[in-house]
Motif scaffolding. Structure first.
Motif, short mmCIF file in Angstrom:
data_model
loop_
_atom_site.label_atom_id
_atom_site.label_comp_id
_atom_site.label_asym_id
_atom_site.label_seq_id
_atom_site.Cartn_x
_atom_site.Cartn_y
_atom_site.Cartn_z
N VAL A 545 -10.10 -1.69 -4.23
CA VAL A 545 -9.17 -1.14 -3.24
C VAL A 545 -8.17 -2.21 -2.82
N MET A 546 -8.63 -3.44 -2.60
CA MET A 546 -7.72 -4.50 -2.19
C MET A 546 -6.74 -4.86 -3.32
N ARG A 547 -7.19 -4.69 -4.57
CA ARG A 547 -6.27 -4.93 -5.70
C ARG A 547 -5.15 -3.89 -5.68
N VAL A 548 -5.52 -2.64 -5.40
CA VAL A 548 -4.49 -1.60 -5.28
C VAL A 548 -3.50 -1.96 -4.18
N ALA A 549 -4.01 -2.40 -3.04
CA ALA A 549 -3.14 -2.79 -1.92
C ALA A 549 -2.21 -3.92 -2.33
N ASP A 550 -2.75 -4.91 -3.08
CA ASP A 550 -1.92 -6.03 -3.54
C ASP A 550 -0.84 -5.55 -4.51
N CYS A 551 -1.19 -4.63 -5.39
CA CYS A 551 -0.21 -4.11 -6.35
C CYS A 551 0.91 -3.34 -5.63
N ALA A 552 0.54 -2.61 -4.58
CA ALA A 552 1.55 -1.91 -3.80
C ALA A 552 2.48 -2.90 -3.10
N LYS A 553 1.91 -4.00 -2.60
CA LYS A 553 2.75 -5.05 -1.98
C LYS A 553 3.65 -5.70 -3.03
N PHE A 554 3.10 -5.93 -4.23
CA PHE A 554 3.88 -6.50 -5.33
C PHE A 554 5.09 -5.61 -5.63
N GLU A 555 4.85 -4.31 -5.73
CA GLU A 555 5.94 -3.37 -6.00
C GLU A 555 7.00 -3.42 -4.91
N LYS A 556 6.56 -3.48 -3.68
CA LYS A 556 7.50 -3.51 -2.55
C LYS A 556 8.37 -4.76 -2.59
N GLN A 557 7.75 -5.91 -2.90
CA GLN A 557 8.51 -7.16 -2.94
C GLN A 557 9.50 -7.16 -4.10
N VAL A 558 9.10 -6.62 -5.23
CA VAL A 558 10.02 -6.55 -6.38
C VAL A 558 11.22 -5.67 -6.04
N ASN A 559 10.97 -4.52 -5.45
CA ASN A 559 12.07 -3.62 -5.09
C ASN A 559 13.01 -4.24 -4.07
N ALA A 560 12.47 -5.15 -3.23
CA ALA A 560 13.29 -5.82 -2.23
C ALA A 560 13.98 -7.07 -2.78
N GLY A 561 13.70 -7.42 -4.06
CA GLY A 561 14.29 -8.62 -4.65
C GLY A 561 13.63 -9.90 -4.20
N MET A 562 12.44 -9.80 -3.60
CA MET A 562 11.70 -10.98 -3.13
C MET A 562 10.76 -11.43 -4.25
N TYR A 563 11.33 -12.03 -5.29
CA TYR A 563 10.57 -12.29 -6.50
C TYR A 563 9.55 -13.41 -6.35
N LYS A 564 9.84 -14.42 -5.54
CA LYS A 564 8.85 -15.49 -5.34
C LYS A 564 7.60 -14.95 -4.66
N ALA A 565 7.82 -14.12 -3.63
CA ALA A 565 6.68 -13.51 -2.96
C ALA A 565 5.91 -12.62 -3.93
N ALA A 566 6.64 -11.90 -4.79
CA ALA A 566 5.98 -11.05 -5.79
C ALA A 566 5.16 -11.89 -6.77
N LEU A 567 5.68 -13.05 -7.15
CA LEU A 567 4.94 -13.92 -8.06
C LEU A 567 3.62 -14.38 -7.45
N ARG A 568 3.65 -14.71 -6.16
CA ARG A 568 2.41 -15.15 -5.49
C ARG A 568 1.38 -14.03 -5.47
N ILE A 569 1.84 -12.80 -5.20
CA ILE A 569 0.92 -11.66 -5.21
C ILE A 569 0.44 -11.40 -6.64
N GLY A 570 1.34 -11.54 -7.62
CA GLY A 570 0.96 -11.34 -9.01
C GLY A 570 -0.11 -12.32 -9.46
N ARG A 571 -0.03 -13.56 -8.98
CA ARG A 571 -1.07 -14.55 -9.31
C ARG A 571 -2.42 -14.11 -8.76
N LYS A 572 -2.41 -13.59 -7.54
CA LYS A 572 -3.65 -13.12 -6.92
C LYS A 572 -4.24 -11.94 -7.70
N VAL A 573 -3.38 -11.03 -8.15
CA VAL A 573 -3.84 -9.89 -8.93
C VAL A 573 -4.41 -10.35 -10.26
#
Length: 583
Positions: A545-573
């Motif tokens: 469930v927490m992985r799903v939540a992280d993936c949803a956050k990853f998607e949100k950051q990518v759509n917002a152009g916040m790629y560094k934040a998305a990379l950090r979430i991607g590492r966690k996933v």
């Protein structure tokens, strides 16, 4: 009449703007207007002259209406010369259009620099060029229409007089319709004029053209002699004059509506001022306190089957796409306590939220998803309105939300969407696993700066299909992005009401989860949900469930152009996937 007063003010303003153009660049502005008029004339001649050639060559000898200037032996030479003239006229019209474009760009920049001491953005340069061209075109179109009508007055006086009567009648009719139209809810005809001005002008121009065409045709039908060449010229001039007049009116009205934007670009002493949006103005006029309370009394009275007194209070809406009012009934006959309703007002552009909600509750009962009962639904102007039960008339407090969060989450995770509804939903909108495509994930590659980030990024991409399979294994639920404490109200029996469902979707557990969701809460909720969901297997745990939540956050950051934040979430996933493989 209001139409004549408004037209006078608008024409005065347009003249003021064009006068400013002449003051800054007199020669350029005059050239733009004159070249535009000449372009219209040469364009007209480019289509008129070939008709002359066809008439000349398609008739044995020389037609009588050509004999006053063409001798029979010169017939072929005239045809060749006129054909060349048609080509020259068309080439001239193209050259004049190109010259107008160049002069417009130069003139608009001078006007903009005259009004602004600071450097201007490229967007303003483009806007100034567009406005300069449109004002010049309004003047050129008007001059061409006046000249065309003058030609008609000389060549076909009867048709000109008929046209003049038609124009005056149509002007008076339009003025009367608009004068007697309700400003808030105009009738169908008035709304057609106001909202569909282009179509209205086209309709009037078509009526005028066809009427004058039949007037020109009458002498031929009666067997009278008529100059065919002049009749053809009259038809072409009439058509082009009416078209240019309609365009000038349409563009002039459109420019007047943008006056607040145009003035700061043209006049140094004018400051930019954002006009109130049409939608906001309509809301203010239709839902002032007396109007909304009157409507609420009528609608609630019909639903409750009795006369009621209602106080309607504006509430800053937390429902995306809607404006909200709290309706208060002073006393209930049942227990003497106040009753509360929420009036949700959706503008036309956001009507799809209300329709989306209606579709959901055609498939699922409102009670199952804690949605409030709807007491009334109706249209007001360009708005759709629904009145819902609002329980105790307030949202949950922060403490109440924190205390009941697990219960709320467990409630919605316990309800399995029907397979038919899932299938229907997925045909129009992909769920989270299908949105995380390789193309989507590759967007963050531009933010990779270090070797460590490159390794993390490549690990995520290489295991993307495995990740998507993990996400698909998590059961789905009705996800509501508007599920927050401001949109959840306690009812009179101690239960809860979720006031907004217009943006629902079907997602795996954890998608779009609130910040209150953590591993401990996920464990508690999953434990409570297992007895209600057969598709929740023992293999699905809080980490999933927490992985799903992280993936949803990853998607949100990518759509917002916040790629560094998305990379950090991607590492966690990626690390969570590696841990799964290590087990």
């Amino acid at each position: 009449m209001e139409l004549f007063a408004s037209a006078g003010q608008g024409i005065s303003w347009i003249n003021r703007v064009v006068a400013a153009f002449f003051r800054v660049r007199p020669a350029t502005t005059a050239a733009v207007v004159v070249f535009s008029v000449l372009s219209k004339i040469t364009h007209l001649l480019a289509f008129f002259i070939p008709l002359k050639v066809l008439l000349l060559m398609g008739t044995p000898g020389v037609p009588r209406y050509f004999r006053f200037f063409i001798e029979p032996e010169d017939r072929l030479a005239w045809a060749i010369g006129l054909s060349i003239g048609a080509v020259v006229c068309y080439a001239l019209s193209l050259a004049l259009d190109a010259a107008v474009k160049r002069l417009t760009e130069a003139g608009s920049m001078e006007v903009l620099q005259g009004a602004n001491e600071l450097a201007v953005a490229s967007k303003q340069r483009k806007e100034a060029q567009t406005y300069y061209a449109r004002f010049s075109e309004v003047y050129a179109g008007t001059l061409f229409a006046v000249a065309g009508l003058a030609v008609m007055a000389l060549v076909t006086t009867t048709a000109f007089l008929v046209l003049l009567v038609l124009l005056l009648a149509q002007l008076l009719m339009t003025a009367l319709v608009l004068r007697h139209a309700d400003p808030v809810e105009p009738g169908a005809f008035a709304r057609f004029i106001q909202k569909g001005l282009s179509n209205y002008l086209t309709l009037l121009a078509s009526i005028n053209f066809l009427t004058c065409f039949f007037v020109l045709l009458v002498p031929l039908l009666l067997g009278h002699e008529a100059n065919i060449l002049f009749l053809i010229l009259s038809v072409l001039v009439l058509r082009q004059s009416l078209s240019n007049a309609s365009s000038a009116i349409r563009d002039g009205v459109d420019l007047i509506k943008q006056r607040r934007t145009i003035d700061p670009l043209v006049f140094r002493d004018e400051k930019a001022e954002k006009a109130e949006a049409v939608e906001r103005k309509a809301l203010r006029e239709l839902f002032h306190k007396q109007a909304r309370e009157s409507m609420a009394r009528e609608r609630l009275g019909q639903s409750l089957g009795k006369t009621v007194e209602v106080e309607a209070r504006w509430v800053d809406s937390t429902i995306k796409g809607a404006n909200t009012f709290t309706l208060i009934l002073p006393q209930s006959e049942d227990d003497g306590k106040k009753r509360y309703f929420q009036q949700q007002v959706f503008p036309y552009k956001k009507l799809h939220f209300l329709e989306h909600e209606e579709y959901l509750f055609e498939q699922v009962s409102r009670r199952a998803l804690w949605a409030p009962e709807v007491y009334s639904r109706y249209e007001v102007g360009q708005f759709s309105v629904q009145i819902c039960d609002y329980g105790l008339g307030r949202p949950l407090t922060a403490d109440e939300w924190s205390e009941r969060f697990s219960t709320i989450l467990g409630k919605f995770w316990s309800i399995a969407p029907e397979p038919s509804l899932v299938s229907a939903f997925e045909t129009s909108r992909p769920t989270l696993p299908d949105r995380l495509t390789e193309e989507f994930v590759q967007r963050v590659g531009v933010a990779v700066d270090t070797q460590a980030e490159m390794q993390d990024f490549e690990l995520l991409v290489s295991r993307l299909e495995q990740l998507r399979e993990k996400l698909r294994a998590v059961p789905q639920h009705f996800h509501n992005p508007d599920l927050n404490r401001n949109n959840v109200a306690p009812d009179r029996e101690g239960n809860l009401l979720v006031m907004a469902w217009g943006r629902w979707s079907i997602e795996p557990f954890g998608a779009g989860a609130q910040k209150e969701l953590n591993k401990k809460t996920a464990t508690e909720v999953l434990s409570a949900v297992r007895e209600h969901r057969k598709d929740l297997t023992d293999e699905i745990g809080p980490d999933d469930v927490m992985r799903v939540a992280d993936c949803a956050k990853f998607e949100k950051q990518v759509n917002a152009g916040m790629y560094k934040a998305a990379l950090r979430i991607g590492r966690k996933v990626g690390e969570s996937l590696a841990d799964d493989l290590a087990r």
